[in-house]
Design a protein around this motif. Sequence first.
Motif, mmCIF file in Angstrom:
data_model
loop_
_atom_site.group_PDB
_atom_site.id
_atom_site.type_symbol
_atom_site.label_atom_id
_atom_site.label_comp_id
_atom_site.label_asym_id
_atom_site.label_seq_id
_atom_site.Cartn_x
_atom_site.Cartn_y
_atom_site.Cartn_z
ATOM 1 N N MET A 43 -22.237 22.850 23.539
ATOM 2 C CA MET A 43 -21.705 23.475 22.324
ATOM 3 C C MET A 43 -22.731 23.359 21.201
ATOM 4 O O MET A 43 -22.939 24.300 20.429
ATOM 5 N N GLY A 44 -23.376 22.184 21.134
ATOM 6 C CA GLY A 44 -24.433 22.015 20.152
ATOM 7 C C GLY A 44 -25.591 22.955 20.405
ATOM 8 O O GLY A 44 -26.140 23.559 19.473
ATOM 9 N N MET A 46 -40.021 13.533 23.331
ATOM 10 C CA MET A 46 -39.098 12.487 22.900
ATOM 11 C C MET A 46 -37.637 12.939 23.012
ATOM 12 O O MET A 46 -36.763 12.176 23.426
ATOM 13 N N GLY A 47 -37.381 14.188 22.669
ATOM 14 C CA GLY A 47 -36.014 14.698 22.773
ATOM 15 C C GLY A 47 -35.531 14.774 24.197
ATOM 16 O O GLY A 47 -34.384 14.461 24.511
ATOM 17 N N SER A 48 -36.428 15.169 25.121
ATOM 18 C CA SER A 48 -36.061 15.270 26.528
ATOM 19 C C SER A 48 -35.770 13.898 27.127
ATOM 20 O O SER A 48 -34.792 13.708 27.861
ATOM 21 N N ILE A 49 -36.635 12.924 26.828
ATOM 22 C CA ILE A 49 -36.411 11.558 27.313
ATOM 23 C C ILE A 49 -35.096 11.010 26.780
ATOM 24 O O ILE A 49 -34.318 10.377 27.496
ATOM 25 N N SER A 50 -34.810 11.290 25.519
ATOM 26 C CA SER A 50 -33.573 10.796 24.904
ATOM 27 C C SER A 50 -32.342 11.442 25.524
ATOM 28 O O SER A 50 -31.330 10.778 25.766
ATOM 29 N N SER A 51 -32.396 12.746 25.795
ATOM 30 C CA SER A 51 -31.244 13.420 26.389
ATOM 31 C C SER A 51 -30.961 12.904 27.792
ATOM 32 O O SER A 51 -29.797 12.737 28.181
ATOM 33 N N VAL A 67 -27.890 15.446 20.047
ATOM 34 C CA VAL A 67 -29.164 15.432 20.773
ATOM 35 C C VAL A 67 -29.498 16.810 21.323
ATOM 36 O O VAL A 67 -30.615 17.322 21.141
ATOM 37 N N LEU A 68 -28.539 17.451 21.994
ATOM 38 C CA LEU A 68 -28.833 18.735 22.633
ATOM 39 C C LEU A 68 -28.929 19.878 21.627
ATOM 40 O O LEU A 68 -29.615 20.867 21.885
ATOM 41 N N LEU A 69 -28.246 19.757 20.490
ATOM 42 C CA LEU A 69 -28.412 20.783 19.463
ATOM 43 C C LEU A 69 -29.866 20.810 19.000
ATOM 44 O O LEU A 69 -30.500 21.873 18.951
ATOM 45 N N GLY A 70 -30.391 19.630 18.643
ATOM 46 C CA GLY A 70 -31.774 19.595 18.191
ATOM 47 C C GLY A 70 -32.770 19.898 19.282
ATOM 48 O O GLY A 70 -33.679 20.725 19.108
#
Length: 563
Positions: free
Chosen positions: A516-517, A482-487, A348-351
């Motif tokens: 690390m990601g 969407m990525g922020s909500i998911s993280s 998740v955090l890599l993307g």
Amino acid sequence: MGANGVNQLDENSPKQLPLTTAGKLDKIVEHDAAAAAAAAATTTARDQATDFESAIDAAGFGLFNVLLLLVAVPAAMASVYETSTMSYILPSAECDLKLSLLDKGILNAITYAGMISSAIFWGYIADTQGRRKLLIYGYLADTICVLGGALSQNVVQLMVFKYLGGMIMSGPFAVLMTYLTELHGRQYRQRVMMSIGIMFSMATLSLPGLAMGILPQTWHIRIWGLSLHSWQLFVAITAVPSLLSCLLFPFLPESPKFLMSKGRNAEAMEAFRFMYALNTRQSRDAYPIKQLANELPERGTKDVAGVEQLAETKPIGSLRAGLRQMRPLFTKPYLGLSLWVYLLNFCVLLGQNTMRLWLPQLFASINEYEQLMGSVVDEANANASTSICDIIEYSVNRTETQLQSTLGECKVNISASSYTNNFIVAAAGLVAYMLAGVLVNLVGFKRIMTMGLFTAGSCAMGMYWSNSSISTVALASIFVTMGSISSTSVISASLNIFPTALRTMIVSLGMMVGRMGSLVGNVVFPALMGLGCVPPFLMVSFFMFFACLLASFLPLKNKAVLK
């Protein structure tokens, strides 16, 4: 009595019982009755002892919680600023620091390297020494590091201070989540976590606002032998939230959940009474709970996490104590679950952080490209002139040309409009978080997480076919939102499926692997940009889709009792 004693008498003929024997039996009965009464009193007292969930519910929800969330706003802003400011100064500091694409990637990633190196240390400190103290001193130390970065005169100095800032911020970032979770009951816990997401979105929204007002300026000030530019003032201003946080947290209580887990019930009771008094406007003595359950096992017993507990709390210990704190996460029954959470965080955090931190550079390049190419108002021509692949190619070639220039001529074309697109992306994230806060109790973290990750992966892939700045901004807005909500949902899931003794540790380790990601993604992304248009977007999309698959199998229940 002889061999024929009381046992030989008919139980229905008490009149035959000798006087002395009857007296003895009366005393025995009285003794047994007293013992039974004492046991009953003990049982009653034990039954009257209130567990954490009931105690926090009795404290209510009101003014205290509102003040708590207000104090959390600058704390959340400080966390976002620590990881995001570099992405905004890269275009304007390119000439002053002579930045290559690799330098830009390292500056975006170096904060995460610092966070990775200190995650285990902070997790141990928070779970043994408390949440509040770490928040106070952590944000104070971060203030110093941010100001040091603002005074940096070359890229190496800036990297050092950003690394140190990452080391410091790793603790407060993870503890802030745990602290807010443990100061709210089950009814509000999920919404509070989404409120943190709103705070992060507000912080993200404020950054392009600051950038639009400060970074386009051509200030050049020399003082005490230091050369200061607009981007350094921008960095210095981002230290304000950390300073406010270290000044405000001393007015809040320690987490009562942490205190109860350490056997400090008297202090936990005072914390509950303080919350109750603010929420209900009544005296502390009116708090209905009079006794808290003992959550500290006896010496030599084990808690639900399988960690051997001691009756006393020791001060900051050795590495051995820290490793003992981690041990349950690498043994059954938590080994498989913890590895699952680590891998999910990594993807998740890599993307999310790779795309998020490169968007300011990408949008600045779009703005500059349109200006230099003289884009016309006609939409068809504008669309043709702002293909995302053309932008990437232009950005890569321009950076290489600036570095290879032997005439010392280096120009940056930064205007307020360079950050308009970043403002739009941040505003979209704020609106989406507000909607998510309403939906989370209806559909739960798990569904929001999986749907968000799938949508983000689709948007990352769709950016390859984007042929206009408008479509690029739209897809980027949806992706970041969407990525922020998911993280945020991943962190919330970690807090709900692990017990108190491991909660901050699992968040710290999970975030360490996730960072690390972020580190890998931000270093690899510029390298992939040099190879062409497809590889960077393909990498981000792949990791978001894989994270969606992992999240769909995560064992998570709504409104779970804190262990």
